[in-house]
Design a protein around this motif. Structure first.
Motif, PDB file in Angstrom:
ATOM      1  N   SER A   2      44.997  19.292  15.010  1.00 48.69           N
ATOM      2  CA  SER A   2      43.715  19.051  15.224  1.00 48.69           C
ATOM      3  C   SER A   2      43.282  20.647  15.511  1.00 48.69           C
ATOM      4  O   SER A   2      44.483  21.468  16.065  1.00 48.69           O
ATOM      5  N   THR A   3      42.281  20.818  15.414  1.00 45.97           N
ATOM      6  CA  THR A   3      41.664  22.908  15.848  1.00 45.97           C
ATOM      7  C   THR A   3      41.925  22.852  17.621  1.00 45.97           C
ATOM      8  O   THR A   3      41.965  23.420  18.046  1.00 45.97           O
ATOM      9  N   PHE A   4      41.770  21.824  18.487  1.00 42.98           N
ATOM     10  CA  PHE A   4      41.443  22.074  19.702  1.00 42.98           C
ATOM     11  C   PHE A   4      42.832  21.123  20.567  1.00 42.98           C
ATOM     12  O   PHE A   4      42.993  19.705  20.189  1.00 42.98           O
ATOM     13  N   GLN A   5      43.917  22.520  20.611  1.00 45.17           N
ATOM     14  CA  GLN A   5      44.824  21.519  20.654  1.00 45.17           C
ATOM     15  C   GLN A   5      45.425  21.029  22.402  1.00 45.17           C
ATOM     16  O   GLN A   5      45.928  20.230  22.936  1.00 45.17           O
ATOM     17  N   ASN A   6      43.927  21.907  23.534  1.00 47.52           N
ATOM     18  CA  ASN A   6      44.308  21.064  24.463  1.00 47.52           C
ATOM     19  C   ASN A   6      42.872  21.527  25.413  1.00 47.52           C
ATOM     20  O   ASN A   6      42.231  22.326  24.538  1.00 47.52           O
ATOM     21  N   THR A   7      42.353  20.708  26.666  1.00 47.09           N
ATOM     22  CA  THR A   7      40.979  20.789  27.375  1.00 47.09           C
ATOM     23  C   THR A   7      40.756  22.986  27.593  1.00 47.09           C
ATOM     24  O   THR A   7      39.804  22.607  27.360  1.00 47.09           O
ATOM     25  N   ALA A   8      41.810  23.474  27.929  1.00 48.02           N
ATOM     26  CA  ALA A   8      42.150  24.639  28.250  1.00 48.02           C
ATOM     27  C   ALA A   8      41.108  25.321  26.917  1.00 48.02           C
ATOM     28  O   ALA A   8      40.295  26.285  26.925  1.00 48.02           O
ATOM     29  N   HIS A   9      42.233  25.420  25.785  1.00 46.54           N
ATOM     30  CA  HIS A   9      41.808  25.770  24.216  1.00 46.54           C
ATOM     31  C   HIS A   9      40.083  25.428  24.199  1.00 46.54           C
ATOM     32  O   HIS A   9      39.247  26.413  23.637  1.00 46.54           O
ATOM     33  N   PHE A  10      39.115  24.177  24.972  1.00 49.35           N
ATOM     34  CA  PHE A  10      38.329  24.142  23.700  1.00 49.35           C
ATOM     35  C   PHE A  10      37.536  24.530  25.430  1.00 49.35           C
ATOM     36  O   PHE A  10      36.174  25.032  24.219  1.00 49.35           O
ATOM     37  N   GLU A  11      37.507  24.924  26.846  1.00 45.99           N
ATOM     38  CA  GLU A  11      36.430  25.507  26.888  1.00 45.99           C
ATOM     39  C   GLU A  11      36.841  27.120  26.776  1.00 45.99           C
ATOM     40  O   GLU A  11      35.726  27.478  27.339  1.00 45.99           O
ATOM     41  N   GLN A  12      37.791  27.784  26.310  1.00 47.68           N
ATOM     42  CA  GLN A  12      38.022  29.083  25.947  1.00 47.68           C
ATOM     43  C   GLN A  12      36.710  28.812  24.968  1.00 47.68           C
ATOM     44  O   GLN A  12      36.172  30.210  24.946  1.00 47.68           O
ATOM     45  N   GLN A  32      13.925  26.383  27.096  1.00 47.74           N
ATOM     46  CA  GLN A  32      15.775  27.169  27.274  1.00 47.74           C
ATOM     47  C   GLN A  32      16.345  25.286  27.237  1.00 47.74           C
ATOM     48  O   GLN A  32      16.558  25.032  26.865  1.00 47.74           O
ATOM     49  N   ALA A  33      15.105  23.954  28.013  1.00 43.62           N
ATOM     50  CA  ALA A  33      15.955  22.602  28.000  1.00 43.62           C
ATOM     51  C   ALA A  33      16.382  22.365  26.559  1.00 43.62           C
ATOM     52  O   ALA A  33      17.486  21.291  26.344  1.00 43.62           O
ATOM     53  N   VAL A  34      15.128  22.730  25.638  1.00 47.87           N
ATOM     54  CA  VAL A  34      15.846  21.968  24.797  1.00 47.87           C
ATOM     55  C   VAL A  34      16.970  22.847  23.670  1.00 47.87           C
ATOM     56  O   VAL A  34      17.730  22.094  22.994  1.00 47.87           O
ATOM     57  N   VAL A  35      17.317  23.573  24.267  1.00 45.91           N
ATOM     58  CA  VAL A  35      17.916  24.465  23.773  1.00 45.91           C
ATOM     59  C   VAL A  35      19.612  24.420  24.584  1.00 45.91           C
ATOM     60  O   VAL A  35      20.634  24.193  23.263  1.00 45.91           O
ATOM     61  N   GLU A  36      19.407  23.947  25.511  1.00 43.00           N
ATOM     62  CA  GLU A  36      20.882  23.649  26.173  1.00 43.00           C
ATOM     63  C   GLU A  36      21.264  22.015  25.581  1.00 43.00           C
ATOM     64  O   GLU A  36      22.106  21.955  25.912  1.00 43.00           O
ATOM     65  N   ASP A  37      20.267  21.291  25.381  1.00 46.92           N
ATOM     66  CA  ASP A  37      20.820  19.714  24.939  1.00 46.92           C
ATOM     67  C   ASP A  37      21.308  20.580  23.547  1.00 46.92           C
ATOM     68  O   ASP A  37      21.823  19.589  23.444  1.00 46.92           O
ATOM     69  N   ILE A  38      20.795  21.232  22.874  1.00 46.89           N
ATOM     70  CA  ILE A  38      21.644  21.430  21.551  1.00 46.89           C
ATOM     71  C   ILE A  38      22.581  21.600  21.197  1.00 46.89           C
ATOM     72  O   ILE A  38      23.473  21.268  21.228  1.00 46.89           O
ATOM     73  N   LEU A  39      23.424  22.635  22.658  1.00 44.19           N
ATOM     74  CA  LEU A  39      24.136  23.020  22.914  1.00 44.19           C
ATOM     75  C   LEU A  39      25.097  21.503  23.266  1.00 44.19           C
ATOM     76  O   LEU A  39      26.193  21.448  22.850  1.00 44.19           O
ATOM     77  N   GLN A  40      24.887  21.148  23.677  1.00 40.57           N
ATOM     78  CA  GLN A  40      25.439  20.019  25.004  1.00 40.57           C
ATOM     79  C   GLN A  40      25.938  19.224  23.342  1.00 40.57           C
ATOM     80  O   GLN A  40      26.781  18.802  23.574  1.00 40.57           O
ATOM     81  N   GLU A  41      25.193  18.794  22.682  1.00 39.99           N
ATOM     82  CA  GLU A  41      25.493  18.052  21.111  1.00 39.99           C
ATOM     83  C   GLU A  41      26.090  17.988  20.853  1.00 39.99           C
ATOM     84  O   GLU A  41      27.469  17.574  20.434  1.00 39.99           O
ATOM     85  N   ILE A  42      26.367  19.490  20.498  1.00 39.46           N
ATOM     86  CA  ILE A  42      26.855  20.271  19.260  1.00 39.46           C
ATOM     87  C   ILE A  42      28.510  20.024  19.763  1.00 39.46           C
ATOM     88  O   ILE A  42      29.429  19.552  19.079  1.00 39.46           O
ATOM     89  N   PHE A  43      29.001  20.449  21.313  1.00 39.42           N
ATOM     90  CA  PHE A  43      29.963  20.528  22.696  1.00 39.42           C
ATOM     91  C   PHE A  43      30.566  18.993  22.466  1.00 39.42           C
ATOM     92  O   PHE A  43      31.664  18.835  22.464  1.00 39.42           O
ATOM     93  N   ILE A  44      30.002  18.205  23.457  1.00 40.12           N
ATOM     94  CA  ILE A  44      30.462  16.286  23.142  1.00 40.12           C
ATOM     95  C   ILE A  44      30.647  16.056  21.657  1.00 40.12           C
ATOM     96  O   ILE A  44      31.778  15.477  21.708  1.00 40.12           O
ATOM     97  N   ASP A  45      30.000  15.928  20.695  1.00 36.27           N
ATOM     98  CA  ASP A  45      30.262  15.629  19.049  1.00 36.27           C
ATOM     99  C   ASP A  45      31.339  16.506  18.582  1.00 36.27           C
ATOM    100  O   ASP A  45      32.931  15.921  18.831  1.00 36.27           O
ATOM    101  N   ILE A  46      32.027  17.935  19.091  1.00 39.23           N
ATOM    102  CA  ILE A  46      33.301  18.607  19.033  1.00 39.23           C
ATOM    103  C   ILE A  46      34.041  17.897  19.714  1.00 39.23           C
ATOM    104  O   ILE A  46      35.416  17.202  18.960  1.00 39.23           O
ATOM    105  N   TRP A  47      33.717  17.333  21.406  1.00 35.65           N
ATOM    106  CA  TRP A  47      35.254  17.106  21.898  1.00 35.65           C
ATOM    107  C   TRP A  47      35.450  15.406  21.324  1.00 35.65           C
ATOM    108  O   TRP A  47      36.873  14.789  21.170  1.00 35.65           O
ATOM    109  N   GLN A  48      34.425  14.405  20.743  1.00 32.74           N
ATOM    110  CA  GLN A  48      34.462  13.563  20.782  1.00 32.74           C
ATOM    111  C   GLN A  48      35.637  13.133  19.279  1.00 32.74           C
ATOM    112  O   GLN A  48      35.991  12.300  18.803  1.00 32.74           O
TER     113      GLN A  48
END
Length: 175
Positions: A2-12, A32-48
């Protein structure tokens, strides 16, 4: 692996890239609200998908491409709401996922690989990493006009290679 070895790497990765991603999306959307939602969706998808996700071409380029794709999906959703313009656009433009993000990124990578080496570098720096023409010229020790010329040639090639994508998506990614 995986690209993300651990939570700390993901957070970085989040800390290192969120501001650039935010600026990229905000410059197109301005909400701003739409942009924040978009970024949240991207990072949730990556985390999942962190267990199976492998990013080979660089995390910054991958994240900025994800932003562009999500911004395009946002505009696509807005266009669906405004049915009055629907007769002017091809049906493929309105499909929910013309390409999955992974497929889209792969298609772009293949097209970029067809460019000459210097054109690849200039294209990646401009369109995938977010550098301005002046920044690219400074880093590569060439004139801004040389960068403009390289981008112009690259974009012409890329448009031809990616013309099979939804027209609006291809124009957005390569504008």
């Amino acid at each position: 692996m995986s690209t993300f070895q651990n939570t700390a790497h993901f957070e970085q990765v989040f800390k290192d890239n969120w501001e650039l991603m935010y600026q990229s999306a905000y410059s197109k959307i301005g909400d701003q609200a739409v942009v924040e939602d978009i970024l949240q969706e991207i990072f949730i998808d990556i985390w999942q998908r962190r267990e199976s996700l492998e990013i080979k071409s660089g995390i910054k380029a991958y994240l900025l491409t994800a932003v562009k794709y999500q911004v395009m999906k946002h505009f696509d959703g807005q266009a669906k709401i405004r049915k009055d313009n629907s007769h002017n656009l091809p049906e493929a433009y309105y499909e929910e996922d013309v390409f999955g993000f992974e497929e889209l990124f792969h298609e772009i990578e293949i097209a970029v690989e067809m460019l000459p080496p210097r054109a690849q570098l200039v294209f990646r720096m401009s369109r995938l990493e977010g550098y301005s023409v002046d920044e690219i010229a400074d880093k590569l020790k060439v004139s801004p006009q040389t960068v403009h010329n390289q981008l112009s040639k690259s974009l012409k090639i890329m448009r031809g290679e990616l013309k099979h994508l939804a027209p609006a998506l291809a124009v957005y990614l390569l504008a």
